[in-house]
Design an enzyme around this catalytic site. Structure first.
Site, short mmCIF file in Angstrom:
data_model
loop_
_atom_site.label_atom_id
_atom_site.label_comp_id
_atom_site.label_asym_id
_atom_site.label_seq_id
_atom_site.Cartn_x
_atom_site.Cartn_y
_atom_site.Cartn_z
N LEU A 168 0.84 -1.20 0.00
CA LEU A 168 0.00 0.00 0.00
C LEU A 168 0.88 1.24 0.00
O LEU A 168 1.85 1.32 0.73
CB LEU A 168 -0.88 0.00 1.25
CG LEU A 168 -1.72 -1.25 1.48
CD1 LEU A 168 -2.49 -1.14 2.79
CD2 LEU A 168 -2.68 -1.48 0.31
N GLU A 228 0.94 5.08 1.00
CA GLU A 228 0.19 6.09 1.74
C GLU A 228 -0.30 7.14 0.76
O GLU A 228 0.41 7.56 -0.13
CB GLU A 228 1.09 6.74 2.80
CG GLU A 228 1.38 5.78 3.95
CD GLU A 228 2.28 6.41 5.02
OE1 GLU A 228 2.13 7.60 5.30
OE2 GLU A 228 3.12 5.68 5.56
N GLY A 246 11.84 8.97 2.63
CA GLY A 246 11.58 8.89 4.06
C GLY A 246 10.38 7.99 4.27
O GLY A 246 10.13 7.10 3.48
N CYS A 260 8.31 3.07 5.57
CA CYS A 260 8.64 1.79 4.91
C CYS A 260 10.05 1.72 4.37
O CYS A 260 10.84 0.88 4.81
CB CYS A 260 7.66 1.54 3.77
SG CYS A 260 5.99 1.28 4.35
#
Lengths: 437, 432
Positions: free
Chosen positions: B151, B153, B258, B261
């Protein structure tokens, strides 16, 4: 449109003949008189599918000429391609001697405004040097002629070069004037009718693009090799992982096949040259250095597996399938096969190899260090194991019964993951691939 | 199907909500009672486009439930997803405390055959550890499946409901069938469900993020060499992206990656390799380049202004990427900390992450209500996150507000030529 192509190696010949094939008036120049004589007889110095036809057709039509006189070639030409070799020096930097000599001679001989295009892979900043050579040569003869330099890197794959030239993913042109842009736009128009883009950019960015493209491809390979080695230790299967990540469109399924390292005349040379350019500017290219480190150690992986399986290799004999650095070429430069042969020999083992086209080239490079077989199966006789090194198509679905009968032991080391471990084990073979189960 | 989702963080909420939306009776569990109460009221603790209304709809229609009762939820479920956090340890390895403790609870409540699905990003080998933990508490048969999430964000709902692929690591035909059934509604366009062994599935997640991080760091390295030799990385990007073997995605130079993950997974991969006696080469280089890249904007500011004491800067964008309020390992933090340490002051604006940034940085930074207000009296404007609202610059307005016409563009979203023609000094990343 009259075009001069200087240098009749691989890149020069493909460029010149493909341009003549769309109707341009092309003269190819080379200092090698014998090579030119051969070309005039229709004898090509390299093997490239489809090239001979194109050369013959256009020579007959009078659109493609070969000469050793640069004079004749640049006279009245609108564009001159520099496509001579740039062999790497000891330190990995490209040797520009030939490129700059040609630039000087063009300056001495040119008769009209001319766009001088570097086609050879050259370090960023070379076009500037070419410009200076030309200027100096023109000045020396008191000429007021004007010219432009341009950079037009080639993206040809050996074995598919004609198609790559005629149906490019893109054409990259580094130019510094509208006039030069116009010349290059006209030159490439016939190849962009399908919508393939021509990217016009500044000269340095164009020079950089070539290195960055090869560096990225090498990075993808070394990344996967690093992951494959890890998979092996973790009990994962890199083939599954490859499918898992390749289906992410941000990654894509191309160029993520692990193996025993890249070779050839481009990736190793270009990666080294870029690392060197970085050093010249006081910058450490960390990723590319690691890419190279992985590749060097990856060339040893197959030998290490053999060694781990057999222990002492003294007196052992091995069959090797494939020698060239990749299929569909006889190019042996920086081929992993060379490293493996060397290591096996040093360990006291002997090798009989078979490659569909690269055996003469290999013999030329390492002589009788190994034996050569007339066909794939003949290479197997009495060998302790089969080592698959280059994934030629004819090796993909072999006759395993014949292999088992010919080998002294049913052991296969698959450096390109083209066989199925479970299937081979089912048939009683000991199988070892790269990061696969 | 009756589904339990253990852990109501980002992943758990998206997964649970989307499964509820295809008609499954889904219960999300969390130990945080306040969080569960808020969720019951339809308040979503994270910002993710589309999630809130999807939660509200499925709660209203009686398919989506929130509870703190772990045992009862497990007992009532056929499929149990583990979606608890795996924070990075000091040494970069993933902390499995939550995962393994949840596994024990699952074992203790294994009242019938269940399929246990590992959704959290976990090191290779965790599947077997979880299996052992569960087995220690039950004689009942069960399956453990590794099913990593992919996924993004800001696009998580879309990613879950229209996946490029679903990766399922499992060893039993029953578990495979259950997973195929669960995911069938999302795979109607023919995207694959790839079944593999659990170790490979676990590895796939790390390899995917590592490869993406590699593309970013590679381009950042190219950007630096471009800057050194006077080439333009944006042109180079176009030149190489058109090569179908390379492709365009994830080739943008910037101020480093950044988030929750990439940094974590890259470090976990290194630590995993070292545990098994392997020294990876590429990934550590990727991380090193990223660490350096995060300091690049500061260095450019420093180089332009010299002494920064008493200088004031406007910072646009705080989240680690657009469309999220996630500030974890955000390059903006590295920049702001460095500016503050050098004696400068900062006014920042982010469309979503102001609050989260305030929590992290406190009162050391002022936060503006809008982008333009952040520019008032600043010596320069520094763009860190490429929110789409920042893409078009009202140059007249910015000119009027800034004390000096200086722009630092950490994401190469502005046209250097255009802003220079308006009298600005412009710095990008590897661009002219």
């Amino acid at each position: 449109m009259k075009i001069a192509v200087v240098g009749t190696g691989y890149v020069g010949l493909v460029t010149g003949s493909c341009l003549s094939d769309v109707g341009m008036d092309v003269t190819c120049v080379d200092v090698d008189v014998k090579k030119i004589a051969n070309l005039n007889k229709g004898v090509l110095p390299i093997y490239e599918p489809g090239l001979e036809d194109i050369v013959e057709r256009n020579t007959k039509a009078g659109r493609l000429k070969f000469t050793s006189s640069l004079d004749q070639a640049v006279k009245g030409a609108e564009a001159a391609f520099i496509a001579v070799g740039t062999p790497p020096g000891e330190d990995g930097s490209a040797d520009l001697r030939y490129v700059l000599a040609v630039a000087k001679e063009i300056g001495e001989k040119m008769t009209d405004y001319l766009v001088v295009i570097t086609k050879s892979t050259v370090p960023v900043g070379t076009a500037d040097k070419v410009r200076r050579e030309l200027q100096a040569a023109l000045q020396a003869r008191g000429s007021k002629l004007t010219f432009d330099v341009a950079s037009n890197p080639e993206f040809l794959k050996e074995g598919a070069a004609i198609e790559d030239f005629q149906k490019p993913d893109r054409i990259v042109c580094g130019v510094e004037s509208e006039r030069a842009q116009d010349v290059l736009a006209r030159l490439y128009k016939p190849f962009t009718l399908n919508g393939h883009p021509v990217y016009f950019m500044d000269v340095k960015s164009a020079e950089m693009t070539k290195y960055a493209a090869n560096a990225m491809l090498a990075t993808k390979i070394s990344f996967m090799n690093d992951i494959a080695n890890l998979c092996e230790l973790l009990g994962a299967d890199v083939n599954q992982v490859r499918k898992g990540i390749g289906s992410d469109p941000r990654i894509g399924n191309r160029f993520i096949y692990p193996g025993i390292g890249y070779g050839g005349s481009c990736f190793p040379k270009d990666v080294k040259a870029l690392v060197r350019t970085g050093h010249e500017y006081g910058y450490e290219l960390r990723i590319l250095q690691s890419v190279e480190a992985v590749n060097e150690s990856q060339k040893h992986v197959l030998f290490n597996k053999v060694k781990a399986h057999f222990g002492d290799l003294k007196g052992r004999h091995f069959a090797m399938w494939g020698l060239s650095f990749k299929p569909e070429t006889n190019d042996m430069r920086e081929a992993p096969a060379l490293v493996i042969c060397e290591q096996l020999k040093a360990a006291g083992a002997t090798v009989t190899a078979y490659d569909p086209v690269a055996m003469p080239e290999c013999k030329h490079m390492i002589g009788d260090q190994i034996a050569y077989a007339p066909d794939a199966y003949a290479a197997l006789t009495g060998a302790d194991a089969l080592l698959l090194v280059t994934e030629w198509r004819e090796f993909r679905v072999p006759d395993w019964d014949r292999i088992r009968a010919a080998l002294k032991q049913p052991v296969v080391f698959d450096g390109r993951n083209i066989y199925s471990g479970p299937e081979l084990r089912e048939m009683g073979f000991t199988y070892s691939g790269i990061g696969v189960k | 199907m009756k589904i339990a989702i253990l852990g109501s963080g980002y992943v758990g909420l998206v997964v649970g909500t989307c499964f509820a939306d295809t008609g499954n009776r889904t219960t999300c569990v969390d130990v945080d009672e306040a969080k569960i109460n808020r969720l019951r009221r339809g308040e979503v603790p994270i910002y993710e486009p589309g999630l809130e209304e999807l939660i509200q709809r499925n709660v209203a229609e009686g398919r989506l439930f929130f509870t703190t009762d772990l045992a009862a939820t497990i007992r009532g479920a056929q499929v149990v997803f583990i979606a608890v956090g795996t924070p990075g340890d000091e040494d970069g390895s993933a902390d499995l405390t939550h995962v393994l403790s949840v596994a024990e609870t699952i074992g203790a409540n294994m009242n019938d055959h269940k399929v246990v699905v590992l959704k959290s990003t976990v090191p290779v080998g965790t599947n077997h550890k979880v299996r052992d933990r569960i087995a220690a508490h039950t004689k009942q048969s069960f399956d453990v499946v590794s099913n990593p999430e992919f996924l993004k964000e800001g696009a998580a709902i879309d990613d879950f409901t229209k996946p490029d692929r679903v990766v399922v690591g499992c060893e039993s035909a029953h578990a495979r069938k259950v997973m195929e059934e669960l995911y069938a509604p999302f795979l109607r366009t023919g995207k694959p469900l790839l079944v593999m062994d659990p170790a490979s599935a676990e590895m796939t997640k790390y390899a995917a993020n590592a490869m993406l991080a590699t593309r970013i760091s590679f381009m950042n390295e190219m950007a630096r060499i471009c800057e050194a030799v006077g080439a333009d990385v944006n042109q180079v990007r176009k030149g190489i992206g058109t090569d179908v073997r390379i492709g365009f995605p994830f080739l943008f130079a910037g101020v480093g990656y950044g988030g929750s993950c990439f940094p974590k997974d890259v470090r976990a991969l290194v630590s995993l390799a070292k545990e098994h006696g392997y020294t990876p080469h590429i990934v550590p280089a990727v991380e090193k380049v990223n660490e350096e890249q995060k300091r690049l904007l500061y260095q450019k500011v420093k180089q332009h202004f010299g002494d920064l004491a008493g200088r004031h800067f406007a910072v646009w964008g705080l989240a680690f990427k657009p469309k999220t309020d996630d500030m974890r390992e955000a390059p903006s933090v590295a920049l702001i900390e460095a500016l503050l340490a050098a004696g400068a002051t900062v006014t920042a604006f982010d469309p979503e992450a102001n609050r989260e940034a305030q929590r992290l940085l406190g009162d050391r930074v002022r936060f503006a209500d809008n982008a333009l207000a952040a520019c008032d009296g600043a010596d320069a404007l520094v763009l860190v996150t490429e929110w789409s609202a920042f893409r078009h610059l009202d140059l007249d307005e910015i000119k009027a507000r800034l004390k000096q016409r200086v722009l630092f563009d950490g994401r190469n979203i502005w046209d250097g030529e255009r802003v220079r023609s308006q009298g600005f000094t412009y710095y990008g990343i590897g661009v002219r």
